[in-house]
Design an enzyme around this catalytic site. Sequence first.
Site, mmCIF file in Angstrom:
data_model
loop_
_atom_site.group_PDB
_atom_site.id
_atom_site.type_symbol
_atom_site.label_atom_id
_atom_site.label_comp_id
_atom_site.label_asym_id
_atom_site.label_seq_id
_atom_site.Cartn_x
_atom_site.Cartn_y
_atom_site.Cartn_z
ATOM 1 N N ASP A 206 0.844 -1.189 0.000
ATOM 2 C CA ASP A 206 0.000 0.000 0.000
ATOM 3 C C ASP A 206 0.885 1.246 0.000
ATOM 4 O O ASP A 206 2.114 1.153 0.073
ATOM 5 C CB ASP A 206 -0.954 0.008 1.196
ATOM 6 C CG ASP A 206 -2.339 0.533 0.821
ATOM 7 O OD1 ASP A 206 -2.403 1.573 0.130
ATOM 8 O OD2 ASP A 206 -3.357 -0.087 1.218
ATOM 9 N N HIS A 254 -13.266 -2.649 -7.507
ATOM 10 C CA HIS A 254 -14.462 -1.814 -7.681
ATOM 11 C C HIS A 254 -14.150 -0.319 -7.657
ATOM 12 O O HIS A 254 -15.003 0.504 -7.991
ATOM 13 C CB HIS A 254 -15.530 -2.172 -6.647
ATOM 14 C CG HIS A 254 -15.244 -1.722 -5.246
ATOM 15 N ND1 HIS A 254 -15.815 -2.326 -4.154
ATOM 16 C CD2 HIS A 254 -14.468 -0.745 -4.724
ATOM 17 C CE1 HIS A 254 -15.405 -1.732 -3.048
ATOM 18 N NE2 HIS A 254 -14.591 -0.762 -3.386
#
Length: 348
Positions: A206, A254
């Site tokens: 991340d 998404h």
Amino acid sequence: MTIELVEESSTLTPAPLLELTTGFWRFKTLAAAVELGLFATLSRRGTADTAEIAADLGLLPRPVRGLLSSCVALGLLDRRDGRYRNSELAERFLVPGRPHYFGGFVEYSDKHAYPAWHRLQEALRDDRPTTWDSGAQATPFVTTDPAILAGFWEAMFTISAFTADALADAYDFTAHTRLLDVGGGTGPFPVGLCRRYPHLRATVLDLPHITRMTRQRMVDLGMSDVVAAHDGDFLADPELPAGHDVILLSMILHDWGPDTGRELLAKCHAALPPGGAVIICELVLDDDESGPAPAALMGLNMLVETRAGFNYTYAEYRDWLLGAGFVDVRSVPLAAAGANAAIVARRP
């Protein structure tokens, strides 16, 4: 003038429409109770009567009566002999400081997402997010209150922790040894999966401002030797970290459009050894796009929150995976708040 009478079903009423129309009543009741500190107050007191609660919250008799009766009706409070206590649900998830505190997500939704949903028609017309100025900001987090964001990350850990448990039940990680969690946030999936499968080791990939929180979380949980954090940008970096035999994309795809999704899956394919697996955890839309409702509504939320995100169907994910070179694509049902399926594929 003749008025034609249309025969109508005797069982059909506007009740479902009324429930949809007033759905915000429930949310705003919850949001107000969290912001006022109702659940924290009752956790501290154990039980309290109306007058005690009113004094603690600074409310007058009529408002506190409405708030308390509504919270009882919604299953957030229990009432016995004129005294109130937190329900089991509220005591576990709505008291600040508890391991799975969910109030941060309630506050994030109330202050950040709820106002943006008031502009849904604008998002539908313009195909642009309404939670942030996508023309002037690089990300939606530039102008978001850091305290609200901190609560959001805490709640995301809770949601994902329970989804990780569901994934651990549904998919056998015994054959895998090294997990890469792409965009894994503060590490809820690696924590849950490595605890369930003690032989497993994991890396969270991340951005640096996220991985700082990840490392601290692992220290706090005593899992620094099991879960590592890798600074990176899975969109901008040309390749993903190597050395892993299973890659997890949980509630990641998404956020982006189809082209970005395909590119990311191609990076996953390149980073995996032969026989390695990729797992997509999402609220997956039915192929006929008729539901389920959480997946469909999440698609609208992506319209409000992102530049190009959407909630996709199993057929779309399957097409992307096959296009990236994966084989043996299958869907594993999940019963979790954060995902209804894990789509698994293998690199040949």
